[in-house]
Design a protein around this motif. Structure first.
Motif, short mmCIF file in Angstrom:
data_model
loop_
_atom_site.label_atom_id
_atom_site.label_comp_id
_atom_site.label_asym_id
_atom_site.label_seq_id
_atom_site.Cartn_x
_atom_site.Cartn_y
_atom_site.Cartn_z
N GLU A 189 -0.16 9.96 -0.11
CA GLU A 189 0.15 8.74 -0.85
C GLU A 189 1.32 8.92 -1.81
O GLU A 189 2.16 8.02 -1.94
N MET A 221 -3.98 1.43 5.34
CA MET A 221 -2.74 0.71 5.58
C MET A 221 -2.42 0.69 7.07
O MET A 221 -2.00 -0.34 7.62
N CYS A 233 -3.71 -5.78 0.18
CA CYS A 233 -3.21 -4.96 -0.93
C CYS A 233 -4.23 -3.90 -1.30
O CYS A 233 -5.41 -4.21 -1.47
N ASP A 234 -3.77 -2.68 -1.42
CA ASP A 234 -4.60 -1.60 -1.93
C ASP A 234 -5.00 -1.95 -3.37
O ASP A 234 -4.14 -2.34 -4.18
N SER A 287 0.83 -1.20 0.00
CA SER A 287 0.00 0.00 0.00
C SER A 287 0.86 1.24 0.00
O SER A 287 2.00 1.23 0.47
#
Length: 530
Positions: A263, A102, A142-143, A96
């Protein structure tokens, strides 16, 4: 002592005689109980103390309170056990970018008794497969935005990959209770595995205990930052990098502060976040501080009180330029994945510009020659450290013996220690250039080059040469790319010999559009070596 159903981590720890000496356990702030799940103190504690409505995580799009994070982490912990069938001690990978989900997954894994393996979002399927096989990883989060590479992973050990981001995980969470009884871990049970970014061979698995995670929160932040619950942290390092994990999750949450997650952090987004959200503490790499300095006058950063740099050496020129532009002093520091976080640094009271600093509370350090003998004052040698954390490679006895010698962690860095005890970076062990009998540290040459008004960035490596053994080779990014001519090379070489020892000058100069860097902003010098 064994505490998990799956004892992979315990069984692969180095034997006690190969582990480093652990010191300062008699200091009360580092005394942890025998049974300890670090999530109790980092997250659940704030709910018990009535601070659930306090803001914990922020992004440009959303805000989570401590209660929000607590409930989501609890629901994910239920998913891990009820739906994914995790057993205590199983390794769970997270793929992520830095975002609230996360963080929720990170805490949920530890709540459920798992071991966290957080990874960098830029890793490719081959690298992810290697990590999964080395750590025998059974489950992964997992993103959904990073699903493509994850779906290419081929590992015999993985049982389930659960995606989140308006996806599978949120659907499973919806029906789960918002409370959870945390796994009753031992304080010396492995909580996380961090993979080193080695350039050759198999990556090394560094392991850290639940007590290590809490102890670093009493070390660097207390020494250098003095955080309060009013502080708002931000920064660029990924949470899969222990520098980022500490600076953006562990430290703020230990002190009841909040953190602003980005991000895809760029200098402009960091400055925007500082201005709009009144950030007080920022963690990033020297390369980013250099770029931010050129843009800072376009933003209001009055809220910022602490600036932290790590990941690679902080050039004095970057420190000076930032201080001149803002009046703020960058706190430099050196840490290692093997020791979890920063162990040498400074604070406002004892800072010496250009020096990395002093061994912080909980650690001691010294300079050794290749035979383990302590070096004289100001003589360069190998940096050796010991304290509240230390290297515990899993299943790599030969590497453990290289890193831990006579109870000391040998970091691979060349430092010198001055008369006042301050440590000064000289070079990475593999970044010393020996040319015609002269020992030349790449960082020294870079520090001089960065003072040139036309140079934006640079990286120096050694180039093999029959006559001299090695030549100093500088890869340079100019502020104005159109000036990348042979005349400019000659000018830089003559200028260098006027401002520094001539034997150090770069005999080879290569102009480039950009330098290769890791996701954390480190310059990848190995990619520049011939």
């Amino acid at each position: 002592m064994k505490n998990y159903a799956d004892n992979f981590a315990y069984d692969n720890l180095p034997s006690l005689d190969l582990q480093p000496d652990y010191l300062f356990q008699n200091l009360p702030q580092f005394n942890q109980p025998e049974m300890l799940n670090c999530v109790d103190r980092l997250l659940d504690y704030h709910i018990k103390e009535g601070r659930g409505n306090t803001i914990c995580l922020r992004t440009f799009e959303q805000t989570w309170t401590y209660q929000d994070l607590y409930e989501k982490a609890n629901q994910i912990a239920h998913v891990l056990i009820d739906d994914l069938g995790i057993q205590s001690g199983n390794r769970v990978l997270i793929r992520s970018a830095n975002n609230p989900m996360m963080v929720a997954c990170w805490f949920a894994i530890l709540k459920a008794g798992g071991i966290v393996v957080a990874t960098m979002p830029l890793l490719r399927s081959k690298e992810l497969t290697t990590i999964m096989d080395c750590a025998v990883i059974s489950h992964a989060f997992c993103d959904i935005d990073l699903a493509e590479e994850m779906q290419l992973v081929k590992s015999d050990f993985i049982k389930s990959i659960c995606y989140y981001g308006h996806s599978q995980l949120e659907e499973l969470m919806a029906s789960k209770p918002k409370t959870f009884d945390n796994y009753h871990s031992k304080s010396d049970a492995v909580a996380l595995i961090g993979f080193t970014s080695g350039t050759t061979g198999l990556p090394k698995m560094t392991s850290h205990f639940h007590k290590d995670i809490l102890n670093i929160c009493e070390a660097f932040p207390q020494y250098s930052l003095q955080p309060t619950s009013d502080d708002i942290f931000t920064g660029s390092p990924p949470l899969g990098f222990t520098f980022g994990l500490g600076g953006l999750v562990l430290f703020p949450m230990y002190f009841g502060s909040s953190t602003f997650l980005i991000e895809k952090p760029s200098p402009d987004l960091l400055l925007q976040a500082i201005q709009e959200h009144k950030i007080t503490i920022c963690f990033t790499a020297p390369t980013a501080w250099r770029i931010i300095t050129t843009k800072v006058h376009d933003f209001d950063i009055a809220s910022l009180r602490k600036c932290v740099s790590a990941g690679e050496p902080l050039p004095l020129k970057v420190w000076q330029d930032w201080h001149e532009a803002t009046g703020l002093k960058i706190v430099d520091g050196i840490g290692a994945t093997e020791l979890l976080h920063i162990f040498i640094s400074s604070n406002e009271a004892n800072m010496k510009p250009g020096a990395t600093g002093l061994a912080i509370t909980g650690y001691e350090a010294k300079i050794l020659d290749k035979n383990g003998k302590e070096m004289a004052t100001n003589e360069p040698g190998r940096l050796a450290v010991r304290g509240i954390t230390g290297c515990k490679y899993l299943n790599r006895e030969e590497k453990q013996k290289e890193y831990v010698q006579n109870g000391w962690n040998i970091t691979g860095d060349i430092f010198r220690q001055d008369e006042e005890g301050y440590f000064w970076f000289v070079a990475r062990g593999d970044d010393m250039i020996i040319s015609s009998g002269y020992n030349i540290a790449a960082i020294e040459v870079e520090s001089v080059l960065l003072t040139h008004e036309e140079i934006l960035e640079c990286a120096v490596v050694g180039m093999p040469d029959e006559e001299r053994g090695m030549l100093v080779c500088a890869h340079i990014v100019l502020k104005e790319k159109s000036k990348a001519t042979d005349d400019m090379k000659n000018h830089i070489q003559h200028w260098f010999k006027e401002v520094a020892a001539p034997y150090k000058y770069p005999r080879v100069i290569c102009f480039t559009e950009a330098l290769p860097k890791t996701e954390t902003g480190k310059i990848q010098r190995f990619k520049l070596k011939p």
